[in-house]
Scaffold this active site. Structure first.
Site, mmCIF file in Angstrom:
data_model
loop_
_atom_site.group_PDB
_atom_site.id
_atom_site.type_symbol
_atom_site.label_atom_id
_atom_site.label_comp_id
_atom_site.label_asym_id
_atom_site.label_seq_id
_atom_site.Cartn_x
_atom_site.Cartn_y
_atom_site.Cartn_z
ATOM 1 N N ASP A 231 0.815 -1.154 0.021
ATOM 2 C CA ASP A 231 -0.108 -0.036 -0.131
ATOM 3 C C ASP A 231 1.057 1.191 0.158
ATOM 4 O O ASP A 231 1.818 1.420 0.499
ATOM 5 C CB ASP A 231 -0.847 0.035 1.313
ATOM 6 N N GLU A 299 1.112 -0.327 -4.887
ATOM 7 C CA GLU A 299 0.342 0.463 -5.145
ATOM 8 C C GLU A 299 0.925 2.192 -5.064
ATOM 9 O O GLU A 299 1.458 2.379 -4.083
ATOM 10 C CB GLU A 299 -0.870 0.646 -4.206
HETATM 11 C C1 GLC Z 1 -4.024 3.323 -0.287
HETATM 12 C C2 GLC Z 1 -5.259 2.569 -0.328
HETATM 13 C C3 GLC Z 1 -6.407 3.642 0.664
HETATM 14 C C4 GLC Z 1 -5.837 4.183 1.602
HETATM 15 C C5 GLC Z 1 -4.534 4.823 1.694
HETATM 16 C C6 GLC Z 1 -4.201 5.086 2.933
HETATM 17 O O1 GLC Z 1 -4.249 4.180 -1.339
HETATM 18 O O2 GLC Z 1 -5.812 2.166 -1.264
HETATM 19 O O3 GLC Z 1 -7.611 3.187 0.527
HETATM 20 O O4 GLC Z 1 -6.645 5.176 2.244
HETATM 21 O O5 GLC Z 1 -3.780 3.986 0.893
HETATM 22 O O6 GLC Z 1 -3.496 3.731 3.421
#
Ligand code: GLC
Length: 584
Positions: A231, A299
């Protein structure tokens, strides 16, 4: 040479070849399994409730694992299931090695993995390294200046002005709006939090933090998972000198995150190094344990050039197996032309360093759904696109049914923290609740998601028509289209074939997938709201016969229909997958 000897030689060559072939297959199964995979994202809170509290849980997921088998899905990734105060619905973790009680227990997780193994479904977990919850014992100890944890987070004094007001150390902004610095009265310092107040950033310049997170990874690897979705990777490190970020010029509102150009808080060079370290950890683990290569997908919303550095850096050092490609979410929308689609697809393929695998993310829990982004009529065509491009496909739960955002969630039912912070007048378009409503299984109570009288988010009322059950019994449906596409993906031409795109006109594009000895496939998409009749004769090499392989649920065509390359009629937003048979 006597006949016996010849036979022995032939036999042993056969055995060796057979052996090599088997070895190759085993190697592929272990090391290359992910390269053409469909990864299905489960949002656990909204997938299936098993204990009538209106919240999805692990036993619920386990009870639905057969659905994946039936659909043809062999890998899932789960949004966070760890203990959390749920300020950001699990992305604020207060215990990295335990399950959120609402979702179940570690035993439930073991049972989920065991059943998934039986069904041949690999499980990937979300790993949230950038921040913990402010309720994590590490943070509580850090606040109290426990020497072991004092530097686990990013703490700064800020400045006390002559008039007595306190100002943060610099101008950095939270992704969700306002300052990224939160004052802590007890410690009398600011802590950095790039998301909500409940998500303090961990300090990766402290080796003890890296060690602690390595241990977390090993804990879950030992539970039998196939890897991690990492993440918010681009936020891991920030400029050590805490320099102010320059204005971007994009907005005049100093509270909005795009007010600044984030050159000191995102995509810092050290981010790559940390991922390379984790890659080694995972590779070592895979080499010394049975089971598949444990992979990482990351991500991060960043420029294409920055993302490519994640695949491997300039020295060829490997990072995650793949950084998510969000171009279908960030670059393309209902206004995009056929050329835009081809341009962004090609851009990824052109930038991608040699020997790596492309991936295409069609949706997730942070962005509007396909039916709401591109329009409800585009669902089948977008799934055709996703499934016939080269490489990995990523589906968010519900997209196989063409679920839509429930944008009309009332202010009082709104729970997404950034939406709550935006206030009553502004929450609606910011909120991520609309794409997180529970899975629509059938037309019964709460769409079969839960027997509770109240669900954590309201159901999208369209579940009475739009649900899996209806789509399973219908002769043609989004779900059936999705299922046939997953079957089709088994073809070697989709696995290994070349990719040749063509912008037919502003509204229509097509691409060929070709592999020696196999029938070529052609995907053609009309991305606009008018009927098109196109001539693709030049593109496909005339002596081919065209027969329809996959159609959308509303199509005038049937599987097996013959088409004329000089005049293919496409309804608004229609997509087709066509087989090209060489004429003898
Ligand atoms: C990523 C997740 C999102 C979350 C953020 C903070 O972007 O997909 O849902 O709010 O990280 O952890």
């Amino acid at each position: 040479m006597g006949i016996i000897k010849v036979l022995t030689v032939v036999l042993s060559v056969g055995l060796v070849l057979g052996h090599n072939h088997n070895q190759q297959k085993e190697q592929d199964a272990k090391y290359n399994w992910w390269q053409h995979e469909v990864f299905y994202q489960i949002y656990p809170r909204s997938f299936q409730d098993s204990n009538q509290d209106g919240i999805g849980d692990l036993r619920g997921i386990t009870s639905r694992l057969e659905y994946f088998k039936e659909t043809g899905i062999t890998a899932v990734w789960l949004s966070p299931i760890y203990e959390s105060p749920m300020v950001d619905f699990g992305y604020d973790i207060s215990n990295y090695t335990n399950i959120q009680p609402e979702y179940g227990t570690l035993e439930d997780f073991d049972a989920l993995i065991a059943r998934a193994n039986e069904l041949g479904v690999k499980v990937i977990l979300d790993f949230v390294p950038n921040h913990s919850s402010n309720k994590h014992p590490w943070f509580i100890k850090s606040v109290a200046r426990d020497p072991e944890y004092e530097n686990f987070y990013v703490w700064e004094d800020g400045t006390l002005l002559a008039n007595g007001t306190r100002v943060p150390p610099n101008n950095w902004l939270s992704v969700f709006s306002g300052s990224a610095w939160e004052w802590n009265d007890e410690r009398q310092q600011y802590y950095l939090r790039q998301f909500t107040y409940g998500q303090p950033d961990l300090n990766y310049r402290n080796p003890a933090v890296i060690q602690a997170m390595d241990d977390v990874m090993l804990f879950w690897l030992n539970k039998g998972i196939a890897g991690f979705r990492i993440d918010a990777i681009i936020y891991i490190y920030e400029d050590a000198q805490l320099r102010d970020e320059p204005r971007s010029g994009a907005t005049d509102d100093p509270n909005l995150e795009n007010y600044l150009d984030h050159i000191y808080t995102r995509n810092q060079p050290e981010d790559y190094g940390l991922l390379q370290h984790w890659r080694q950890l995972l590779d070592n683990y895979s080499a010394t344990h049975d089971g598949p290569l444990r992979i990482m997908m990351t991500e991060g919303y960043a420029s294409v050039a920055q993302l490519m550095e994640y695949y491997e850096d300039a020295n060829g050092v490997q990072g995650p197996e793949f950084p998510f490609n969000f171009d279908f979410i960030t670059e393309l929308n209902e206004n995009s032309t056929a050329a835009d689609f081809v341009f962004y697809i090609q851009r990824w393929l052109i930038y991608m360093p040699h020997g790596h695998v492309a991936n295409w993310v069609m949706g997730n829990h942070d962005n509007p759904r396909v039916a709401s982004r591109f329009g409800p009529k585009t669902v089948d065509a977008m799934n055709m696109l996703l499934m016939t491009l080269p490489g990995i496909a990523i589906t968010y739960n519900g997209e196989e049914l063409g679920m839509t955002d429930y944008r009309d969630i009332s202010w009082s039912d709104t729970v997404d923290q950034p939406a709550c912070e935006a206030g009553r007048d502004n929450y609606k378009w910011i909120s991520r609740d609309p794409e997180r409503t529970p899975m629509q299984w059938n037309d019964g109570l709460n769409a079969g998601f839960s027997n509770a009288s109240h669900t954590w988010l309201p159901m999208n009322p369209n579940y009475r028509e739009l649900n899996l059950r209806n789509q399973q019994v219908a002769r043609r449906s989004h779900y059936k289209n999705y299922q046939s596409l997953l079957k089709l993906r088994q073809l070697p031409v989709l696995r290994n074939g070349s990719f040749v795109p063509e912008v037919v006109n502003r509204r229509v594009f097509a691409f060929k997938r070709e592999l020696k000895g196999e029938h070529s496939l052609l995907t053609i998409l009309n991305v606009k709201n008018g009927t098109e009749v196109v001539d693709i004769g030049d593109f496909i090499d005339q002596p081919n016969r065209l027969s329809v392989l996959v159609t959308g649920a509303e199509s005038q065509y049937r599987v097996g229909d013959r088409l004329k390359a000089e005049a293919i009629e496409l309804a608004p937003y229609e997509g087709l997958v066509i087989q090209l048979n060489k004429r003898k």
